[in-house]
Design a protein around this motif. Sequence first.
Motif, mmCIF file in Angstrom:
data_model
loop_
_atom_site.group_PDB
_atom_site.id
_atom_site.type_symbol
_atom_site.label_atom_id
_atom_site.label_comp_id
_atom_site.label_asym_id
_atom_site.label_seq_id
_atom_site.Cartn_x
_atom_site.Cartn_y
_atom_site.Cartn_z
ATOM 1 N N VAL A 29 -10.716 -44.742 41.480
ATOM 2 C CA VAL A 29 -10.248 -43.825 40.657
ATOM 3 C C VAL A 29 -9.563 -44.539 39.454
ATOM 4 O O VAL A 29 -8.670 -45.393 39.553
ATOM 5 N N ALA A 30 -10.070 -44.475 37.950
ATOM 6 C CA ALA A 30 -9.464 -44.955 36.971
ATOM 7 C C ALA A 30 -8.330 -44.065 36.438
ATOM 8 O O ALA A 30 -8.281 -42.868 36.478
ATOM 9 N N PHE A 31 -6.914 -44.635 36.315
ATOM 10 C CA PHE A 31 -5.883 -44.014 35.643
ATOM 11 C C PHE A 31 -5.721 -44.448 34.357
ATOM 12 O O PHE A 31 -5.428 -45.681 34.033
ATOM 13 N N LYS A 32 -5.513 -43.570 33.351
ATOM 14 C CA LYS A 32 -5.165 -44.151 31.893
ATOM 15 C C LYS A 32 -4.119 -43.631 31.350
ATOM 16 O O LYS A 32 -3.745 -42.248 31.237
ATOM 17 N N ASP A 33 -3.209 -44.482 30.888
ATOM 18 C CA ASP A 33 -2.034 -44.026 30.276
ATOM 19 C C ASP A 33 -2.144 -43.772 28.857
ATOM 20 O O ASP A 33 -2.520 -45.010 28.040
ATOM 21 N N SER A 34 -2.037 -42.633 28.430
ATOM 22 C CA SER A 34 -2.304 -42.306 26.975
ATOM 23 C C SER A 34 -1.171 -42.915 26.048
ATOM 24 O O SER A 34 -1.416 -43.119 24.834
ATOM 25 N N GLY A 35 0.071 -43.275 26.710
ATOM 26 C CA GLY A 35 1.026 -43.700 25.672
ATOM 27 C C GLY A 35 0.953 -45.252 25.424
ATOM 28 O O GLY A 35 1.009 -45.708 24.441
ATOM 29 N N ALA A 36 0.308 -45.955 26.426
ATOM 30 C CA ALA A 36 0.367 -47.283 26.259
ATOM 31 C C ALA A 36 -1.283 -47.781 26.198
ATOM 32 O O ALA A 36 -1.544 -49.120 25.776
ATOM 33 N N ASP A 37 -2.023 -46.802 26.158
ATOM 34 C CA ASP A 37 -3.657 -47.002 26.036
ATOM 35 C C ASP A 37 -3.982 -48.284 26.966
ATOM 36 O O ASP A 37 -4.626 -49.055 26.759
ATOM 37 N N HIS A 38 -3.552 -48.067 28.307
ATOM 38 C CA HIS A 38 -3.822 -48.937 29.399
ATOM 39 C C HIS A 38 -4.445 -48.194 30.407
ATOM 40 O O HIS A 38 -4.378 -46.886 30.849
ATOM 41 N N VAL A 39 -5.619 -48.655 30.916
ATOM 42 C CA VAL A 39 -6.602 -48.332 32.262
ATOM 43 C C VAL A 39 -6.266 -49.173 33.302
ATOM 44 O O VAL A 39 -6.584 -50.296 33.384
ATOM 45 N N PHE A 40 -5.930 -48.433 34.496
ATOM 46 C CA PHE A 40 -6.243 -49.134 35.674
ATOM 47 C C PHE A 40 -6.837 -48.395 36.907
ATOM 48 O O PHE A 40 -6.891 -47.271 36.856
ATOM 49 N N VAL A 41 -7.475 -49.262 37.610
ATOM 50 C CA VAL A 41 -8.285 -48.604 38.625
ATOM 51 C C VAL A 41 -7.677 -49.248 40.151
ATOM 52 O O VAL A 41 -7.307 -50.089 40.278
ATOM 53 N N ILE A 42 -7.288 -47.828 40.877
ATOM 54 C CA ILE A 42 -6.739 -48.013 42.270
ATOM 55 C C ILE A 42 -7.522 -46.967 42.878
ATOM 56 O O ILE A 42 -8.411 -46.004 42.579
ATOM 57 N N ARG A 43 -7.579 -47.187 44.378
ATOM 58 C CA ARG A 43 -8.257 -46.335 45.071
ATOM 59 C C ARG A 43 -7.252 -44.839 45.385
ATOM 60 O O ARG A 43 -6.037 -44.997 45.537
ATOM 61 N N SER A 44 -7.617 -43.671 45.402
ATOM 62 C CA SER A 44 -7.211 -42.339 45.554
ATOM 63 C C SER A 44 -7.915 -41.571 46.030
ATOM 64 O O SER A 44 -9.268 -41.398 45.962
ATOM 65 N N THR A 45 -7.371 -40.143 46.306
ATOM 66 C CA THR A 45 -8.355 -39.164 46.910
ATOM 67 C C THR A 45 -8.020 -37.844 45.914
ATOM 68 O O THR A 45 -8.641 -36.822 46.000
ATOM 69 N N VAL A 46 -7.665 -38.452 44.722
ATOM 70 C CA VAL A 46 -7.386 -37.219 43.803
ATOM 71 C C VAL A 46 -8.497 -36.553 43.297
ATOM 72 O O VAL A 46 -9.486 -37.571 43.195
ATOM 73 N N LYS A 47 -8.705 -35.568 42.968
ATOM 74 C CA LYS A 47 -10.081 -34.755 42.423
ATOM 75 C C LYS A 47 -9.853 -34.650 40.880
ATOM 76 O O LYS A 47 -8.922 -34.438 40.565
ATOM 77 N N THR A 48 -10.936 -35.067 40.148
ATOM 78 C CA THR A 48 -10.776 -34.688 38.616
ATOM 79 C C THR A 48 -12.412 -34.788 38.271
ATOM 80 O O THR A 48 -12.979 -35.085 38.762
ATOM 81 N N LYS A 49 -12.500 -33.774 37.172
ATOM 82 C CA LYS A 49 -13.730 -33.825 36.585
ATOM 83 C C LYS A 49 -14.208 -34.797 35.421
ATOM 84 O O LYS A 49 -15.187 -34.957 34.985
ATOM 85 N N ASP A 50 -13.095 -35.321 34.799
ATOM 86 C CA ASP A 50 -13.219 -36.569 33.812
ATOM 87 C C ASP A 50 -13.975 -37.945 34.426
ATOM 88 O O ASP A 50 -13.536 -38.161 35.444
#
Length: 80
Positions: free
Chosen positions: A12-33
């Motif tokens: 899953v990709a996590f995007k920090d809007s404050g730093a405009d940084h994206v990182f990918v880690i494994r997760s079970t979170v559900k999202t539509k984006d």
Amino acid sequence: MRDGIHPEYRPVAFKDSGADHVFVIRSTVKTKDKISIDGTEYPLVNLDTSSMSHPFYTGKQKIVDTGGRVGKFKARYARK
């Protein structure tokens, strides 16, 4: 263990809007984006703060002064 009761564990990709940084880690979170990184599509979770933008990790402290409270505090304890 029983089949079908555990959530899907996937990248899953996590995007920090404050730093405009994206990182990918494994997760079970559900999202539509979704986001495409290097031709691969990942589910996207938008974050307000991560280690890239949090003041503790960056060393950039911000003092938000509402109503002069910080100034009053410093003035009160500067005498002692």
